[in-house]
Design a protein around this motif. Structure first.
Motif, short mmCIF file in Angstrom:
data_model
loop_
_atom_site.label_atom_id
_atom_site.label_comp_id
_atom_site.label_asym_id
_atom_site.label_seq_id
_atom_site.Cartn_x
_atom_site.Cartn_y
_atom_site.Cartn_z
N SER A 147 0.85 -1.20 0.00
CA SER A 147 0.00 0.00 0.00
C SER A 147 0.88 1.24 0.00
N VAL A 148 0.36 2.26 -0.63
CA VAL A 148 1.09 3.53 -0.70
C VAL A 148 0.88 4.27 0.61
N ARG A 149 1.97 4.58 1.31
CA ARG A 149 1.86 5.29 2.58
C ARG A 149 2.07 6.79 2.33
N MET A 150 1.17 7.57 2.87
CA MET A 150 1.24 9.01 2.73
C MET A 150 1.82 9.63 3.99
N SER A 151 2.75 10.54 3.82
CA SER A 151 3.25 11.28 4.98
C SER A 151 2.18 12.24 5.46
N TRP A 152 2.28 12.66 6.72
CA TRP A 152 1.23 13.51 7.30
C TRP A 152 1.15 14.86 6.61
N TRP A 153 2.25 15.26 5.94
CA TRP A 153 2.22 16.58 5.29
C TRP A 153 1.81 16.49 3.81
N SER A 154 1.46 15.30 3.35
CA SER A 154 1.05 15.15 1.95
C SER A 154 -0.18 16.02 1.66
N PRO A 155 -0.21 16.72 0.52
CA PRO A 155 -1.35 17.58 0.19
C PRO A 155 -2.64 16.78 0.08
N ALA A 156 -3.74 17.43 0.41
CA ALA A 156 -5.04 16.77 0.36
C ALA A 156 -5.35 16.29 -1.05
N GLU A 157 -4.96 17.08 -2.05
CA GLU A 157 -5.24 16.70 -3.43
C GLU A 157 -4.60 15.35 -3.79
N ILE A 158 -3.36 15.16 -3.32
CA ILE A 158 -2.66 13.90 -3.60
C ILE A 158 -3.35 12.75 -2.87
N ARG A 159 -3.79 12.98 -1.66
CA ARG A 159 -4.49 11.95 -0.90
C ARG A 159 -5.79 11.53 -1.59
N VAL A 160 -6.52 12.50 -2.12
CA VAL A 160 -7.77 12.18 -2.82
C VAL A 160 -7.48 11.36 -4.07
N ILE A 161 -6.47 11.77 -4.82
CA ILE A 161 -6.11 11.03 -6.04
C ILE A 161 -5.74 9.59 -5.72
N GLN A 162 -4.95 9.40 -4.66
CA GLN A 162 -4.55 8.06 -4.27
C GLN A 162 -5.74 7.23 -3.82
N ARG A 163 -6.64 7.84 -3.05
CA ARG A 163 -7.82 7.11 -2.58
C ARG A 163 -8.71 6.72 -3.75
N GLU A 164 -8.91 7.62 -4.70
CA GLU A 164 -9.72 7.29 -5.88
C GLU A 164 -9.06 6.20 -6.71
N SER A 165 -7.73 6.25 -6.81
CA SER A 165 -7.00 5.21 -7.54
C SER A 165 -7.18 3.85 -6.87
N ASP A 166 -7.10 3.82 -5.54
CA ASP A 166 -7.31 2.56 -4.81
C ASP A 166 -8.72 2.02 -5.04
N ILE A 167 -9.70 2.93 -5.09
CA ILE A 167 -11.08 2.49 -5.31
C ILE A 167 -11.24 1.88 -6.69
N HIS A 168 -10.68 2.53 -7.70
CA HIS A 168 -10.79 1.99 -9.06
C HIS A 168 -10.05 0.65 -9.19
N ASP A 169 -8.90 0.52 -8.49
CA ASP A 169 -8.22 -0.77 -8.48
C ASP A 169 -9.11 -1.84 -7.84
N GLY A 170 -9.82 -1.44 -6.78
CA GLY A 170 -10.74 -2.38 -6.15
C GLY A 170 -11.87 -2.78 -7.09
N PHE A 171 -12.38 -1.84 -7.88
CA PHE A 171 -13.41 -2.17 -8.85
C PHE A 171 -12.92 -3.20 -9.86
N LEU A 172 -11.66 -3.03 -10.26
CA LEU A 172 -11.09 -4.00 -11.22
C LEU A 172 -11.01 -5.40 -10.61
N ARG A 173 -10.64 -5.46 -9.32
CA ARG A 173 -10.59 -6.78 -8.66
C ARG A 173 -11.98 -7.39 -8.55
#
Length: 394
Positions: A272-298
């Motif tokens: 899993s991709v670990r985000m540092s606490w200072w990671s921008p919110a935009e990057i966190r949203v992109i990563q979460r959406e990417s994880d969701i789409h990967d889950g859809f593929l599974r």
């Protein structure tokens, strides 16, 4: 007003400028950003050089009595021009037209600045006046014209700003409108400053004395006007950014239910991709959406179109609108697929009778992931689908 009353606003402008410098270095070609920085510099300079201690220091260092007067007048004139240029760049429009308009204002106010300098050189002001220069020399040849010229230039800029910002505020909403109305309020103070100055100077021209208006009433009005106007320029930039940041974090949180749902099907040992606490919110949203789409593929082989259509029809029957019914149906299909996947990790075989009806959730186009996540948490239809979804092999 004493020195602190001038230096505190000047320090506030300097702090604002410091926060703007990194953005200016990264986007120094941006005319709007340059205009903001120039305005902050000139506003800080006006407050600094208009303070009585600075006036005395400049006169003493140069050895020229009252040299601070034209210096402050020139700074006020340049500040007035910078406000006009900023509002034109802020409002937008064809770049060439905006550039030509800005150049015309720069040229016009540059002529005023040159005229102020020439008139001061031609005039005679031997006695130093730290607070009442305008009224004391209101009847002095050349100087009287210099005083009237800077007040007129400031008044034209103030009236133009009020008219432009008020008309624009009627066409927009949100933080931009709040900022424009605040700017109008600030320039209302500036117009009152002009009125008190003109009243005191004209009184001198007519043989009367209203010096207190210029000496004691006008400076606080000028300070209030500059500060309120500066706040008006900052409100849309800062508050809109804060609103966008808040909305991004809100989206991140609202995706949580869907993210946890599909992540539960991830194979053990999946990195899993670990985000540092200072990671921008935009990057966190992109990563979460990417994880969701990967889950859809599974989960794709476990998705059941017929079940989705059934839930969609029931949601419509219950009074849901099109978008909500679609999200509830997608959420129900995801919940059922997660349960089916947990019961049969290998998924349905190629010979499964229902294989042709099992489709990827992305097959019909993009989905509103936030709505799906909300339906997963709150919809009774999704809860029912999760409880009664068919389990392969049972």
């Amino acid at each position: 007003m004493n020195g602190q009353d001038y230096y505190i606003p000047a320090a506030a402008m300097a702090i604002s400028l410091v926060f703007k410098l990194p953005a200016l270095r990264a986007n120094w070609r941006d005319p709007l950003l340059r205009s903001v920085c120039v305005l902050l510099i000139l506003a800080g300079a006006v407050f600094t050089f208009a303070a009585p201690p600075t006036i005395a220091a400049v006169n003493r260092w140069t050895g020229i009595p009252n040299l601070s007067a034209p210096l402050v007048y020139c700074l006020i004139t340049a500040f007035s021009a910078s406000c006009l240029i900023l509002i034109f760049n802020w409002r937008g429009g064809p770049p060439e037209e905006t550039r030509r308009t800005s150049q015309r204002w720069i040229a016009g106010y540059s002529v005023v600045i040159v005229a102020i300098i020439v008139l001061f050189v031609l005039g005679d002001v031997p006695e130093e006046r730290l607070r009442d220069f305008d009224t004391h020399y209101a009847n002095t040849p050349y100087i009287r014209v210099m005083i009237a010229l800077y007040l007129l230039a400031h008044n034209v800029a103030a009236m133009t700003m009020v008219a432009m910002c008020w008309r624009w505020s009627l066409q927009v909403r949100g933080w931009l409108r709040t900022g424009l109305v605040t700017i109008v309020s600030g320039y209302a103070f500036s117009l009152t400053y002009d009125a008190t100055k003109f009243a005191a100077v004209i009184a001198r021209w007519t043989g009367n004395n209203l010096d207190d208006l210029s000496t004691y009433a006008a400076p606080p009005l000028a300070s209030a006007g500059a500060l309120v106007s500066a706040v008006g320029f900052v409100i849309p930039l800062v508050c809109q950014r804060a609103s966008d940041h808040w909305a991004t974090w809100a989206r991140y949180r609202r995706l949580g239910a869907l993210w946890h749902e599909v992540q539960s099907t991830a194979p053990s040992g999946t990195p899993s991709v670990r985000m540092s606490w200072w990671s921008p919110a935009e990057i966190r949203v992109i990563q979460r959406e990417s994880d969701i789409h990967d889950g859809f593929l599974r989960l794709g082989p476990c998705f059941d179109r017929r079940q989705r259509e059934d839930v969609y029809e029931r949601a419509i029957t219950d009074g849901a609108d099109e978008a909500t019914a679609r999200a509830i149906a997608d959420a129900a299909m995801v919940a059922a697929a997660v349960r089916a996947s947990a019961a049969d990790p290998d998924g349905p075989g190629d010979g499964d009778a229902d294989a042709e009806d099992r489709v990827l959730i992305v097959a019909d186009g993009p989905r509103d992931l936030v709505r799906i996540s909300h339906a997963l948490r709150h919809s009774p239809l999704v809860a029912a689908a999760r409880r009664h979804s068919p389990v392969p092999g049972v």
